[in-house]
Motif scaffolding. Structure first.
Motif, PDB file in Angstrom:
ATOM      1  N   ALA A   1     -75.358  84.043 -39.042  1.00 46.49           N
ATOM      2  CA  ALA A   1     -74.823  85.396 -39.155  1.00 46.49           C
ATOM      3  C   ALA A   1     -75.819  86.379 -38.546  1.00 46.49           C
ATOM      4  CB  ALA A   1     -74.573  85.741 -40.617  1.00 46.49           C
ATOM      5  N   GLY A   2     -75.318  87.312 -37.793  1.00 47.29           N
ATOM      6  CA  GLY A   2     -76.173  88.320 -37.184  1.00 47.29           C
ATOM      7  C   GLY A   2     -76.646  87.949 -35.794  1.00 47.29           C
ATOM      8  N   ASP A   3     -76.451  86.689 -35.384  1.00 48.87           N
ATOM      9  CA  ASP A   3     -76.813  86.280 -34.026  1.00 48.87           C
ATOM     10  C   ASP A   3     -75.729  86.788 -33.094  1.00 48.87           C
ATOM     11  OD1 ASP A   3     -77.718  85.046 -31.710  1.00 48.87           O
ATOM     12  OD2 ASP A   3     -76.781  83.122 -32.227  1.00 48.87           O
ATOM     13  N   ASP A   4     -76.097  87.771 -32.282  1.00 50.81           N
ATOM     14  CA  ASP A   4     -75.110  88.364 -31.373  1.00 50.81           C
ATOM     15  C   ASP A   4     -75.086  87.677 -30.011  1.00 50.81           C
ATOM     16  OD1 ASP A   4     -77.441  89.233 -30.213  1.00 50.81           O
ATOM     17  OD2 ASP A   4     -77.052  91.369 -30.492  1.00 50.81           O
ATOM     18  N   GLY A   5     -75.876  86.628 -29.853  1.00 45.52           N
ATOM     19  CA  GLY A   5     -75.906  85.893 -28.598  1.00 45.52           C
ATOM     20  C   GLY A   5     -76.827  86.490 -27.550  1.00 45.52           C
ATOM     21  N   SER A   6     -77.456  87.613 -27.863  1.00 47.01           N
ATOM     22  CA  SER A   6     -78.333  88.281 -26.898  1.00 47.01           C
ATOM     23  C   SER A   6     -79.705  87.624 -26.812  1.00 47.01           C
ATOM     24  CB  SER A   6     -78.514  89.759 -27.279  1.00 47.01           C
ATOM     25  OG  SER A   6     -79.312  89.870 -28.452  1.00 47.01           O
ATOM     26  N   GLY A   7     -80.067  86.884 -27.847  1.00 54.47           N
ATOM     27  CA  GLY A   7     -81.413  86.317 -27.912  1.00 54.47           C
ATOM     28  C   GLY A   7     -82.449  87.350 -28.307  1.00 54.47           C
ATOM     29  N   GLU A   8     -81.989  88.517 -28.758  1.00 55.30           N
ATOM     30  CA  GLU A   8     -82.899  89.602 -29.156  1.00 55.30           C
ATOM     31  C   GLU A   8     -82.415  90.287 -30.434  1.00 55.30           C
ATOM     32  OE1 GLU A   8     -85.006  91.065 -25.125  1.00 55.30           O
ATOM     33  OE2 GLU A   8     -83.097  92.031 -25.538  1.00 55.30           O
ATOM     34  N   SER A   9     -82.074  89.484 -31.428  1.00 49.74           N
ATOM     35  CA  SER A   9     -81.514  90.044 -32.659  1.00 49.74           C
ATOM     36  C   SER A   9     -82.430  89.942 -33.874  1.00 49.74           C
ATOM     37  CB  SER A   9     -80.185  89.351 -32.982  1.00 49.74           C
ATOM     38  OG  SER A   9     -80.385  87.951 -33.124  1.00 49.74           O
ATOM     39  N   HIS A  10     -83.401  89.042 -33.851  1.00 52.73           N
ATOM     40  CA  HIS A  10     -84.271  88.802 -35.000  1.00 52.73           C
ATOM     41  C   HIS A  10     -85.728  88.934 -34.568  1.00 52.73           C
ATOM     42  CE1 HIS A  10     -80.498  86.998 -36.280  1.00 52.73           C
ATOM     43  NE2 HIS A  10     -80.961  86.959 -37.511  1.00 52.73           N
ATOM     44  N   TRP A  11     -86.468  89.799 -35.273  1.00 49.76           N
ATOM     45  CA  TRP A  11     -87.840  90.127 -34.857  1.00 49.76           C
ATOM     46  C   TRP A  11     -88.807  90.115 -36.020  1.00 49.76           C
ATOM     47  CZ3 TRP A  11     -88.861  90.651 -29.770  1.00 49.76           C
ATOM     48  CH2 TRP A  11     -87.752  90.762 -28.929  1.00 49.76           C
ATOM     49  N   HIS A  12     -90.062  89.893 -35.683  1.00 55.44           N
ATOM     50  CA  HIS A  12     -91.151  90.000 -36.654  1.00 55.44           C
ATOM     51  C   HIS A  12     -92.251  90.824 -35.987  1.00 55.44           C
ATOM     52  CE1 HIS A  12     -93.856  89.022 -39.915  1.00 55.44           C
ATOM     53  NE2 HIS A  12     -94.784  88.744 -39.008  1.00 55.44           N
ATOM     54  N   VAL A  13     -92.761  91.816 -36.707  1.00 56.36           N
ATOM     55  CA  VAL A  13     -93.864  92.612 -36.177  1.00 56.36           C
ATOM     56  C   VAL A  13     -95.051  92.549 -37.124  1.00 56.36           C
ATOM     57  CG1 VAL A  13     -92.429  94.178 -34.803  1.00 56.36           C
ATOM     58  CG2 VAL A  13     -92.995  94.793 -37.153  1.00 56.36           C
ATOM     59  N   VAL A  14     -96.228  92.516 -36.533  1.00 59.00           N
ATOM     60  CA  VAL A  14     -97.485  92.623 -37.263  1.00 59.00           C
ATOM     61  C   VAL A  14     -98.146  93.882 -36.726  1.00 59.00           C
ATOM     62  CG1 VAL A  14     -99.730  91.580 -37.729  1.00 59.00           C
ATOM     63  CG2 VAL A  14     -97.703  90.121 -37.441  1.00 59.00           C
ATOM     64  N   ILE A  15     -98.398  94.833 -37.618  1.00 63.23           N
ATOM     65  CA  ILE A  15     -98.964  96.109 -37.194  1.00 63.23           C
ATOM     66  C   ILE A  15    -100.104  96.489 -38.126  1.00 63.23           C
ATOM     67  CG2 ILE A  15     -98.538  98.552 -36.715  1.00 63.23           C
ATOM     68  CD1 ILE A  15     -95.525  97.855 -36.547  1.00 63.23           C
TER      69      ILE A  15
END
Length: 85
Positions: A33-47
């Motif tokens: 769920a939430g995978d829109d097929g763009s390959g840019e839908s789920h991210w993790h950031v360390v700041i």
């Protein structure tokens, strides 16, 4: 411009981090769920940013969301590790 570049530019401009990692984790969620097929839908950031000093965890998350602005509309999931280091 890639989503990673856009996220990086906005976070750097708003927070002046001393450490910034932007990791695309979309491949780990393909077909979910939430995978829109763009390959840019789920991210993790360390700041790590001095701007986070004295801010609660919720306030830090809000600062990141504000920095990303309308980009957040294109992201299904964003996990964060935030520090004032």
């Amino acid at each position: 411009m890639t989503m990673e570049t856009l996220m990086r530019e906005r976070l750097e401009a708003a927070l002046a981090p001393t450490r910034l990692e932007v990791v695309n984790e979309s491949h780990r969620h393909a077909g979910h769920a939430g995978d829109d097929g763009s390959g840019e839908s789920h991210w993790h950031v360390v700041i790590a940013a001095p701007a986070f000093a004295g801010q609660s965890r919720i306030a830090r998350h809000r600062m990141v969301h504000a920095a990303l602005g309308d980009v957040m509309l294109r992201i299904h999931a964003l996990s964060m590790d935030l520090s004032d280091g």
